[in-house]
Structures are given as C-alpha cells and as structure tokens.
Design an enzyme around this catalytic site. Structure first.
Site, PDB file in Angstrom:
ATOM      1  N   LYS A   1       1.893   3.788  14.625  1.00 50.43           N
ATOM      2  CA  LYS A   1       1.815   4.003  13.181  1.00 50.43           C
ATOM      3  C   LYS A   1       1.517   5.137  12.632  1.00 50.43           C
ATOM      4  CE  LYS A   1       0.616   0.778   9.355  1.00 50.43           C
ATOM      5  NZ  LYS A   1      -0.097  -0.389   8.950  1.00 50.43           N
TER       6      LYS A   1
ATOM      7  N   SER B   1      -0.665  -6.554   8.091  1.00 55.62           N
ATOM      8  CA  SER B   1       0.172  -5.724   8.220  1.00 55.62           C
ATOM      9  C   SER B   1       0.670  -5.492   9.656  1.00 55.62           C
ATOM     10  CB  SER B   1      -0.160  -4.475   7.689  1.00 55.62           C
ATOM     11  OG  SER B   1      -0.151  -4.389   6.396  1.00 55.62           O
TER      12      SER B   1
HETATM   13  N1  GLN Z   1      -0.027  -6.913   2.113  1.00 55.25           N
HETATM   14  C1  GLN Z   1      -1.230  -6.488   1.952  1.00 55.25           C
HETATM   15  C2  GLN Z   1      -1.460  -5.517   1.112  1.00 55.25           C
HETATM   16  O1  GLN Z   1      -0.808  -4.904   0.457  1.00 55.25           O
HETATM   17  C3  GLN Z   1      -2.040  -6.018   3.385  1.00 55.25           C
HETATM   18  C4  GLN Z   1      -1.637  -4.719   3.836  1.00 55.25           C
HETATM   19  C5  GLN Z   1      -2.188  -4.481   5.290  1.00 55.25           C
HETATM   20  O2  GLN Z   1      -2.501  -5.292   5.905  1.00 55.25           O
HETATM   21  N2  GLN Z   1      -2.398  -3.017   5.356  1.00 55.25           N
HETATM   22  O3  GLN Z   1      -2.733  -5.047   0.799  1.00 55.25           O
END
Ligand code: GLN
Length: 482
Positions: free
Chosen positions: A78, A177
């Site tokens: 990532k 995520s």
């Molecule tokens: N969707 C969540 C956010 O926008 C989680 C993002 C993540 O796990 N980095 O913060």
C-alpha cells in the site's frame, strides 16, 4: 500458470520444488499487470526492474535451500508504507514526489525474507475513505464488476490480490480499510491486534486506530504474511512486547467453539441478502460444531459517532506535519503563513480537508469537552463491551461474528458526494479499531446485483492477541464456502 487461483502456500511449494523460478513467477505477474492493470488501476507504480532483481536474489537463496516462507513471493505494498528510496504518496498530491528515507519495519522484515515487491497500490488519500475514490490519482475498479468500487482504503491492495496482480499484499486498517475492500473483492483481510505489527514507517492517519495487516486469497496466506511482519519493535512505542503478546495468546488457547452474534446491531441498514449469506455461514459453522449465541454489545452502536470524532481529531494532528516545508509539495508564496495555506489548499483533497476541519473543531478549546473527551469516554465503554463479551469467567464467547459490510461493493460515484453515506459503510468494521482487538474478513459467498455475482465477507472479532482464534474459525468459514 493460473495466477487467479495461485496461493502463497502453493507457490512456496512449487518454488522450493524447482517447478518454476521466482523470476519466472515475477515475470508472469508483471505480464498480467501490464495486460490488466490499465483497467483495474490497482497500482500507482510498478517496479518491474527491481522486482526482477529481487526475484533473482530470491532464486539464489532458494537454490541454497535457505528459503523462508515468503522468499520469492511477489507482493503489493500500500502506498502509505515506506520503502527506502521509493515514492510513498499516500495517494495524495501533497506527497506525489516524496521519497521515503528509510524502510518501514514491516518492509525491513519482508526484505529480510527475500519477498519481491511488485509495486505500490492505490488507496484513498491518507487512508480516509471507504472506496478508493478519494485517491488523488483516480479510482481503482472492482475486478468482479468494473463499474463498482473495490472498497477502501486499501482498495488497490485488495483488487491486486483478487485480480491475480499480486500473490499477497500489505494494507492498513484504521476503521476497516483492510477488511472492507477484502470483502468487496472476495479475498481475506486481517486487521491484527493493536500493537502486534509495528507502525514504524506507516504514514499515520489516526495513530490510536491504525494497524498494518495482510491481504491474501486464503486465511493461510493472510496468516503467512502476518507471521513475518508481526513482533515487537523498539521504534514503535505502542508495539506489544513479545512477552506481553505471549501472555495474552496463552490465556486464549482454549478451544474456540463459541461464536457470539450481536443481533440487534446487525439489523442497522444491512441488505437482506447480505444478512441471509451471513446466516447461512453461521448455520454451516453450527453444523461444524460451533455454538452460536446472541451477545449484547450495548455501546457498540455508538462506534461510528465515536470513530468520526476520534479519527478526524488524530488525522488533523498527524497531517499538521505537511506544511510545505518538511515534506513533499511546497507552493511558493510571499510569507510563511501563505506557504502553509497554499500548499495545504493545493495538496490535500476534499475528504482530507473535511477531516482536518472536523478534527480541529472537535479539539478546539470550546468544544473538546463536548466532543473529543466525550468520544474518548464512550470509546472506553465500547472497549468494555468487548472485554465483557469475551470474559471467560462470565461465560463469554470465543469470538464475535458480523457481516464485514452491510452491502456488497457499491457503484463508483454512488456515495462519493455523500460523506455520511460513505461513513455508514464502516458500521461493522470500526468497533474493533476503537477496542484494539483483532478481526478478519473471510469470503462467504456472493450476492447478485445487475447480473453480476458480488462477494460478501464474513467478519470475525477475537480478544486481544487472539489471531489464532481468527485463523481457526476463518478456515472453517472457508471450508463452508467451498
Ligand atoms: N472508512 C474509514 C475512514 O474513512 C476507515 C478508513 C481506514 O481504515 N483507513 O476513516
């Protein structure tokens, strides 16, 4: 070689048996990436030359009979994880040309293993989002239906593994995520116990929630990567010491046979056919000998509200370092205040700016008590819900299960203009980040949308240090789905 089916376990066997070389394997991946990634856009950058060099070095190690589990295994990383000398942009314009000056601890460990780095994967800018549409460099597409999102923020990593563009991948998970894109793409994603994997060299989003974790086609593959990246790191002050980790793990080595289901929580906006798939998997686990019972997590329904205060608060603090002076983009102006303002206005995308504004507000002198401190107190209550639910002396469960996401992959553009709808997609994933416990998403069948079969994920939570519980139940979910 059918890369769409190949697993790390099978590649390890074949590499060690000399059926093909790491270089051949890497070249095959590079060919498929060249053919398919134009459409999927899982990668922001592919490192073909260095990947071949790493593969050759791995072949020499394998020839000496000294291979480790990930030697010669082609992985995707990532774009928020630092690799010395490489661009790490967190999919942001502000870091578009920023080159890392050191290796993240997880990268150092993978290098030590002789893993092959294929490239860096697309993500929502600074890991803020749930669809990979917040990337400054264009969205990634879901390999199962390219009109849909792959999930986010590790959407590039999950799509790469699902589409056969990498054998495994690293992601990061602040509120889902790793798990949500894994569910949307039909692969396995692990969010480890907070502190089990070093965050040193991860571009921080919300430090009390962030964890690096693994994505693979199978539970065994996600575990193989986790086993090599975990462990104490003196460079991460929140890293668990091996001794403390060992203690929690030992205390959990009972037979994991009881799974709790927070029934009332699950009803919140979950698609009926997603619930039906979830129930079918529970039924299969019951047939396999598990006891399934209801659990109460009375404060967990507040998770989204708490998360969307704590996350922006920490994000606004962490992103203060991007000032146009220390890292990346710098927009010239007459005075220093204007350099800060112009750089940040040009460098950050809309969702990142929204988090900074909300975060600054909830931390501000007049509002910190009402929002930030209140959210921290409720976070403790949520943590308490998990402690009670897992308490062996109070007839607690060994694990808790929910769908990973209330819906399958949504359409590109469907939620991008409605931040609250996007935030609601995290309802089942954020509680574990608040509590610090580990969780895994394992594919459990598909649901039909517009003539396409879209994967759904079965999510399992375990107590601190309980990754073994996740792997053993996760493998039973895999058996029930096959
Ligand atoms: N969707 C969540 C956010 O926008 C989680 C993002 C993540 O796990 N980095 O913060």
């Amino acid at each position: 070689m059918d890369l769409s089916k190949l697993t790390i376990a099978e590649a390890r066997r074949a590499l060690d048996a000399g059926e093909y070389s790491a270089l051949e394997l890497t070249n095959t991946y590079l060919d498929v990436i060249a053919k398919k990634d134009g459409e999927i856009h899982a990668y922001l950058e592919v490192w073909a030359d260095s990947a071949r060099e790493e593969a050759k070095a791995a072949d020499a190690v394998i020839a000496r009979g000294e291979s480790k589990p990930l030697t010669g295994i082609p992985l995707a990383i990532k774009d928020n994880i630092l690799i010395e000398g490489r661009i790490a942009s967190a999919a942001s314009k502000i870091l578009e040309n920023y080159r890392a000056s050191y290796d993240a601890t997880v990268v150092e460990k993978l290098k030590d293993h002789g893993a092959v780095f294929l490239g860096r994967t697309n993500m929502d800018e600074f890991a803020l989002g749930a669809s990979t549409e917040n990337s400054a460099f264009g969205p990634t597409k879901n390999p199962h239906d390219t009109s849909r999102v792959p999930g986010g923020t590790s959407g590039g990593s999950a799509a790469a593994v699902a589409a056969g563009l990498a054998l495994g991948a690293l992601g990061s998970d602040t509120g889902g995520s790793i798990r949500q894109p894994s569910a949307f793409c039909g692969v396995v994603g692990l969010k480890p116990t907070y502190g089990a994997v070093s965050r040193f060299g991860l571009i921080a989003a919300a430090s009390s929630l962030d964890q690096i974790g693994s994505i693979g086609k199978t539970v065994a593959d996600a575990r193989a990567i986790f086993d090599e990246i975990r462990g104490y790191d003196k460079n991460d002050s929140t890293s668990l010491t091996d001794a403390s980790e060992q203690r929690t793990v030992n205390s959990k080595q009972r037979h994991s046979r009881t799974i709790g289901v927070p029934r009332t929580f699950l009803k919140e906006g979950t698609d009926p056919d997603v619930l039906e798939r979830f129930q079918q998997t529970l039924d299969a686990l019951k047939t396999a000998g598990y006891e399934i019972k209801d659990v109460e997590l009375p404060n967990v329904p507040y998770s989204l509200a708490v998360y969307y205060i704590i996350n922006p608060a920490e994000v606004s603090t962490n992103l203060a370092r991007f000032d146009g002076i220390r890292y990346g983009l710098s927009v010239p102006a007459d005075d220093i205040q204007s350099v800060y303002a112009k750089t940040r206005a040009q460098g950050f995308g809309p969702e990142t700016r929204r988090r900074i504004l909300v975060g600054t507000f909830v931390l501000s002198a007049g509002y910190a008590d009402a929002y930030y401190r209140k959210a921290r107190s409720v976070r403790e209550l949520i943590r308490g819900d998990f402690v009670r639910a897992f308490d062996p002396s109070a007839d607690g469960v060994d694990a808790i299960a929910t769908p990973t996401s209330p819906t399958p992959a949504f359409k590109i553009g469907e939620k991008s203009s409605d931040p609250l709808a996007m935030y609601a997609a995290d309802i089942f994933t954020v509680p574990v980040n608040l509590a610090g416990v580990p969780a895994i998403s394992v594919p459990s069948g598909t649901v039909a949308r517009e003539g396409k079969n879209l994967p759904v994920g079965f999510q399992i939570f375990a107590p601190h240090g309980g990754e073994e519980v996740l792997f053993s139940i996760g493998e039973d979910v895999e058996k029930s789905a096959s």
